[in-house]
Design a protein around this motif. Structure first.
Motif, PDB file in Angstrom:
ATOM      1  N   SER A 101       0.821  -1.208   0.000  1.00  0.00           N
ATOM      2  CA  SER A 101       0.000   0.000   0.000  1.00  0.00           C
ATOM      3  C   SER A 101       0.859   1.264   0.000  1.00  0.00           C
ATOM      4  CB  SER A 101      -0.941   0.012   1.212  1.00  0.00           C
ATOM      5  OG  SER A 101      -0.207   0.074   2.426  1.00  0.00           O
ATOM      6  N   LEU A 103       2.185   2.471  -2.426  1.00  0.00           N
ATOM      7  CA  LEU A 103       1.830   3.200  -3.641  1.00  0.00           C
ATOM      8  C   LEU A 103       0.602   4.074  -3.385  1.00  0.00           C
ATOM      9  CD1 LEU A 103       2.277   0.268  -6.170  1.00  0.00           C
ATOM     10  CD2 LEU A 103       3.683   2.338  -6.090  1.00  0.00           C
ATOM     11  N   ILE A 109       0.218   4.298 -11.771  1.00  0.00           N
ATOM     12  CA  ILE A 109       1.587   3.832 -11.557  1.00  0.00           C
ATOM     13  C   ILE A 109       2.570   4.711 -12.318  1.00  0.00           C
ATOM     14  CG2 ILE A 109       3.158   1.912 -11.968  1.00  0.00           C
ATOM     15  CD1 ILE A 109       1.185   1.374  -9.728  1.00  0.00           C
ATOM     16  N   GLN A 112       3.245   8.162 -10.679  1.00  0.00           N
ATOM     17  CA  GLN A 112       4.092   8.104  -9.494  1.00  0.00           C
ATOM     18  C   GLN A 112       5.556   7.921  -9.861  1.00  0.00           C
ATOM     19  OE1 GLN A 112       2.335   5.781  -6.116  1.00  0.00           O
ATOM     20  NE2 GLN A 112       0.616   5.481  -7.522  1.00  0.00           N
ATOM     21  N   PRO A 153      -2.997   1.510  -8.641  1.00  0.00           N
ATOM     22  CA  PRO A 153      -2.426   0.314  -8.014  1.00  0.00           C
ATOM     23  C   PRO A 153      -3.388  -0.851  -7.798  1.00  0.00           C
ATOM     24  CG  PRO A 153      -1.533   2.268  -6.974  1.00  0.00           C
ATOM     25  CD  PRO A 153      -2.575   2.741  -7.927  1.00  0.00           C
ATOM     26  N   HIS A 154      -4.657  -0.584  -7.415  1.00  0.00           N
ATOM     27  CA  HIS A 154      -5.544  -1.696  -7.088  1.00  0.00           C
ATOM     28  C   HIS A 154      -5.923  -2.528  -8.316  1.00  0.00           C
ATOM     29  CE1 HIS A 154      -8.801   1.109  -8.333  1.00  0.00           C
ATOM     30  NE2 HIS A 154      -9.476   0.001  -8.602  1.00  0.00           N
ATOM     31  N   ARG A 161       2.258  -5.156  -8.340  1.00  0.00           N
ATOM     32  CA  ARG A 161       2.499  -3.963  -7.511  1.00  0.00           C
ATOM     33  C   ARG A 161       3.917  -3.980  -6.945  1.00  0.00           C
ATOM     34  NH1 ARG A 161      -2.736  -5.018  -5.598  1.00  0.00           N
ATOM     35  NH2 ARG A 161      -2.003  -5.691  -3.552  1.00  0.00           N
ATOM     36  N   ALA A 164       6.120  -2.775  -9.576  1.00  0.00           N
ATOM     37  CA  ALA A 164       5.980  -1.326  -9.710  1.00  0.00           C
ATOM     38  C   ALA A 164       6.746  -0.597  -8.614  1.00  0.00           C
ATOM     39  CB  ALA A 164       4.501  -0.943  -9.678  1.00  0.00           C
TER      40      ALA A 164
END
Length: 335
Positions: A101, A103, A109, A112, A153-154, A161, A164
């Motif tokens: 989490s 992120l 993605i 960020q 992200p989800h 993830r 990432a």
């Protein structure tokens, strides 16, 4: 591996609480060389993650770094001003957090990673930074990187993830990558893929990797050296093959004996280390491991042993196991 990238000397990070002072990290020394993987291992609560956070001065109150040096290529991170520290965080030192989490849930993605790229490469415009973000996602083997860069992200699986997060940590082209339990939340297959990816990235870039983990199978698979931590202190360290083949500290030997190794029949009851990890608010006098140690002598309960180094290994123990250690015929920890 002769170039020292990171040298930690006498690091102390304490938490001042109404119940007393918890010495989460109490005099830790570590050295990481270019192209080397150093694993910091130990039970939960031993101080591993606090050590990692201290390297980037990410310890939140009531925690405070009270002493020590964190020398990154010769420069003490603990003495940097705010502007210089921002250049180091995510720049010269990248961090892969254990919590997926980490992120931002409302940014894509790609946004960020591109933001991190521009922070450390102000000469790049947004378009170039986005292209770099997509390239980093491709580098960490994320499927359909251009498409996945547009996802929040989800929308990604746990393994995606984690990839990432690794791409985000690489955005500043770090010399040192700190990976805090990078495979804890992943299934065995994905864990193996992430570990192989980290090893591949390290070979390609020459960065040093500090791996924080409690999983000795992971250590056996990827690390060159390991440092064993207990109650805020390093109790033993050295090359992984030597440490696993002939541990000197009773705690290290206990950890190795308590995990499933090659040649152990299914259903076999594994030995365990008796007792519990002491509260950092009420550490025993002398060696913190003494109350759980079958080899403890009177001296162990009176004075804490200092970490002594000899022939490439470090040991903090008044009553070490002799060499060679009579261990069962187990070549290595099974991944």
């Amino acid at each position: 591996m002769t170039d020292v990238l990171l040298q930690v000397r006498g690091l102390r990070t304490w938490f001042h609480t109404p119940a007393g002072t918890a010495k989460a990290v109490d005099g830790v020394d570590l050295t990481l060389h270019r192209g080397q993987t150093l694993a910091l291992v130990g039970e939960s609560g031993s101080g591993k993650s606090v050590t990692a956070a201290s390297l980037l001065r990410l310890v939140a109150p009531p925690g405070r770094i009270v002493a020590g040096e964190v020398l990154l290529e010769g420069t003490d991170v603990l003495k940097l001003d705010a502007a210089a520290l921002r250049r180091v965080r995510g720049g010269r030192i990248g961090m892969v957090f254990q919590d997926l989490s980490a992120l931002n849930p409302v940014q894509t993605i790609g946004q960020q990673i591109a933001e991190a790229v521009m922070l450390h490469r102000p000469d790049l415009g947004r378009r170039a930074a986005w292209a770099r973000a997509v390239a980093l996602l491709a580098q960490v083997r994320l499927p359909r990187p251009a498409e996945q860069a547009q996802a929040v992200p989800h929308r990604l699986s746990g393994g995606q993830r984690q990839r990432a997060l690794i791409a985000l940590a690489l955005a500043g082209e770090p010399a040192v990558l700190v990976a805090d339990e990078p495979t804890t939340a992943l299934d065995v297959t994905t864990q193996a893929e992430i570990l192989a990816l980290l090893a591949e990235l390290q070979r390609a870039t020459g960065m040093g990797l500090l791996l924080i983990t409690h999983d000795l199978g992971v250590v056996a698979q990827v690390a060159d050296r390991a440092a064993v931590m207990y109650a805020g202190r390093i109790v033993e360290e050295g090359p992984v093959a030597e440490l696993f083949g002939a541990p000197r500290h009773p705690y290290t030997a206990g950890l190795l004996a308590s995990v499933a190794l090659e040649g152990v029949a299914p259903g076999t009851r594994l030995p365990e280390i008796g007792g519990t990890v002491p509260s950092l608010l009420a550490l025993p006098a002398g060696c913190a491991f003494a109350p759980r140690c079958s080899r403890a002598s009177a001296r162990c309960t009176q004075a804490a042993p200092l970490l002594q180094r000899h022939a490439g290994r470090g040991l903090a123990c008044h009553e070490p196991l002799p060499l060679p250690v009579a261990l069962p015929a187990r070549a290595r920890v099974a991944a």
